[in-house]
Design a protein around this motif. Structure first.
Motif, PDB file in Angstrom:
ATOM      1  N   ASN A  36       0.822  -1.206   0.000  1.00  0.00           N
ATOM      2  CA  ASN A  36       0.000   0.000   0.000  1.00  0.00           C
ATOM      3  C   ASN A  36       0.859   1.260   0.000  1.00  0.00           C
ATOM      4  O   ASN A  36       0.593   2.204  -0.742  1.00  0.00           O
ATOM      5  CB  ASN A  36      -0.924  -0.006   1.217  1.00  0.00           C
ATOM      6  N   ARG A  90     -13.459   1.284  -6.589  1.00  0.00           N
ATOM      7  CA  ARG A  90     -12.846   2.355  -5.790  1.00  0.00           C
ATOM      8  C   ARG A  90     -13.862   2.985  -4.844  1.00  0.00           C
ATOM      9  O   ARG A  90     -14.955   3.371  -5.235  1.00  0.00           O
ATOM     10  CB  ARG A  90     -12.286   3.444  -6.707  1.00  0.00           C
ATOM     11  N   ARG A 137     -11.557   8.105   2.300  1.00  0.00           N
ATOM     12  CA  ARG A 137     -10.190   8.501   2.581  1.00  0.00           C
ATOM     13  C   ARG A 137     -10.129   9.211   3.926  1.00  0.00           C
ATOM     14  O   ARG A 137     -10.951  10.082   4.233  1.00  0.00           O
ATOM     15  CB  ARG A 137      -9.688   9.414   1.472  1.00  0.00           C
ATOM     16  N   PRO A 191      -4.648   5.802  -5.996  1.00  0.00           N
ATOM     17  CA  PRO A 191      -4.002   6.976  -5.395  1.00  0.00           C
ATOM     18  C   PRO A 191      -3.952   8.189  -6.304  1.00  0.00           C
ATOM     19  O   PRO A 191      -3.723   9.303  -5.836  1.00  0.00           O
ATOM     20  CB  PRO A 191      -2.587   6.469  -5.057  1.00  0.00           C
ATOM     21  N   CYS A 198      -6.780   4.637   0.941  1.00  0.00           N
ATOM     22  CA  CYS A 198      -5.743   3.631   0.769  1.00  0.00           C
ATOM     23  C   CYS A 198      -5.984   2.513   1.782  1.00  0.00           C
ATOM     24  O   CYS A 198      -6.898   2.596   2.618  1.00  0.00           O
ATOM     25  CB  CYS A 198      -4.341   4.238   0.927  1.00  0.00           C
ATOM     26  N   TYR A 199      -5.176   1.498   1.732  1.00  0.00           N
ATOM     27  CA  TYR A 199      -5.387   0.342   2.622  1.00  0.00           C
ATOM     28  C   TYR A 199      -5.275   0.747   4.082  1.00  0.00           C
ATOM     29  O   TYR A 199      -5.988   0.229   4.941  1.00  0.00           O
ATOM     30  CB  TYR A 199      -4.360  -0.747   2.293  1.00  0.00           C
ATOM     31  N   PHE A 222      -7.874   0.530  -4.845  1.00  0.00           N
ATOM     32  CA  PHE A 222      -7.337   1.810  -4.388  1.00  0.00           C
ATOM     33  C   PHE A 222      -6.699   2.531  -5.568  1.00  0.00           C
ATOM     34  O   PHE A 222      -5.877   1.947  -6.286  1.00  0.00           O
ATOM     35  CB  PHE A 222      -6.296   1.594  -3.290  1.00  0.00           C
ATOM     36  N   CYS A 230      -1.533   8.249   3.241  1.00  0.00           N
ATOM     37  CA  CYS A 230      -2.051   9.021   2.101  1.00  0.00           C
ATOM     38  C   CYS A 230      -2.658  10.360   2.498  1.00  0.00           C
ATOM     39  O   CYS A 230      -3.036  11.140   1.635  1.00  0.00           O
ATOM     40  CB  CYS A 230      -3.085   8.210   1.323  1.00  0.00           C
ATOM     41  N   THR A 276     -11.353  -4.756  -2.904  1.00  0.00           N
ATOM     42  CA  THR A 276     -11.551  -3.353  -3.222  1.00  0.00           C
ATOM     43  C   THR A 276     -10.439  -2.893  -4.166  1.00  0.00           C
ATOM     44  O   THR A 276      -9.514  -3.638  -4.473  1.00  0.00           O
ATOM     45  CB  THR A 276     -11.592  -2.466  -1.964  1.00  0.00           C
ATOM     46  N   SER A 279      -9.793   8.914  -3.236  1.00  0.00           N
ATOM     47  CA  SER A 279      -9.606   7.483  -3.048  1.00  0.00           C
ATOM     48  C   SER A 279      -8.905   7.190  -1.731  1.00  0.00           C
ATOM     49  O   SER A 279      -7.835   7.750  -1.450  1.00  0.00           O
ATOM     50  CB  SER A 279      -8.787   6.886  -4.197  1.00  0.00           C
TER      51      SER A 279
END
Length: 251
Positions: A136, A218, A238, A163, A170-171, A161, A245, A159, A168
């Motif tokens: 990730n 996403r 997010r 970036p 992230c993990y 992701f 992120c 899912t 969006s």
């Protein structure tokens, strides 16, 4: 494309969402697959069968008898071989036109980021949280789309992701490292043989859609309870304070 390629991919080319131009996009694509176990097996086979031009396969492990219940890339006569070599043989048998590169070691740090940056998208088919968090971070650092799945017992999730998209997640937005660091895997708890096949096939589906410019998962997490055979989808957002992120510029 020559006549043999048109015939090989004809059923896919018939789709209005694909066509000849879409098939050419797949043939030009570069996909990184991290992990060649239960998830990576069907994902790699379907991406190769669909005509994705270049696959980079990453796995440090060797084929073991206990893998064969669910890891359909591998066979009894390849026990003891590196999984990347077993996978190369399986892919060549189904589509010799696919270019396959292999890395028979775990990728970390700059090497992982370089592999991620060289791909159009990556599939996280690993089986542990440490690898998922590292993948990730590399995805966010390089802006590489990531298709992520996991299975355990009789449950699975999937899912995507992205970036490069401002909203969006992230993990790490989904799972904090501290709370999940000690989570058990299927080595301790088991997994139903066919379940990784379901989720790995869906990973390939989301990867193909992304390469074709079609909508993906996403911002949504797809959950499967295979015992009850029930699907659920939940929204994931997010986290502005995410240490991975959260400081990423919007864009």
């Amino acid at each position: 494309m020559d006549d043999q390629q048109l015939l090989r991919y004809s059923r896919q080319i018939l789709l209005p969402q694909v066509g000849v131009e879409g098939q050419r996009r797949l043939q030009a694509a570069r996909v990184l697959i991290i992990g060649l176990g239960g998830l990576g097996s069907p994902a790699a086979l379907y991406l190769a069968a669909a005509g994705v031009g270049r696959l980079t396969l990453v796995d440090f492990d060797q084929v073991d008898l206990s893998n064969l219940q669910r890891q359909i890339l591998h066979t009894t006569d390849r026990i003891g071989q590196p999984k990347v070599e077993s996978a190369r043989q399986a892919i060549a048998a189904i589509n010799p036109q696919v270019e396959v590169k292999t890395q028979a070691q775990a990728l970390e740090g700059a090497a992982l980021e370089a592999a991620m940056a060289a791909a159009d998208l990556a599939l996280d088919c690993s089986d542990n949280f440490a690898t998922r968090f590292a993948v990730n971070r590399a995805s966010v650092a390089t802006g590489t789309l990531l298709v992520s799945a996991a299975v355990i017992r009789m449950e699975g999730q999937l899912t995507v992701f992205e970036p490069g998209v401002a909203d969006s997640p992230c993990y790490h937005c989904l799972y904090g490292e501290a709370e999940e660091a000690e989570a058990e895997g299927c080595t301790q708890t088991g997994v139903l043989a066919s379940l990784p096949g379901v989720l790995g096939s869906l990973q390939a589906t989301e990867a193909l859609k992304a390469l074709l410019g079609l909508p993906t998962l996403r911002g949504r997490l797809l959950l499967l309870d295979a015992l009850a055979m029930e699907w659920r989808t939940i929204r994931i957002r997010r986290d502005p304070a995410c240490p991975v992120c959260g400081a990423r510029p919007a864009g």
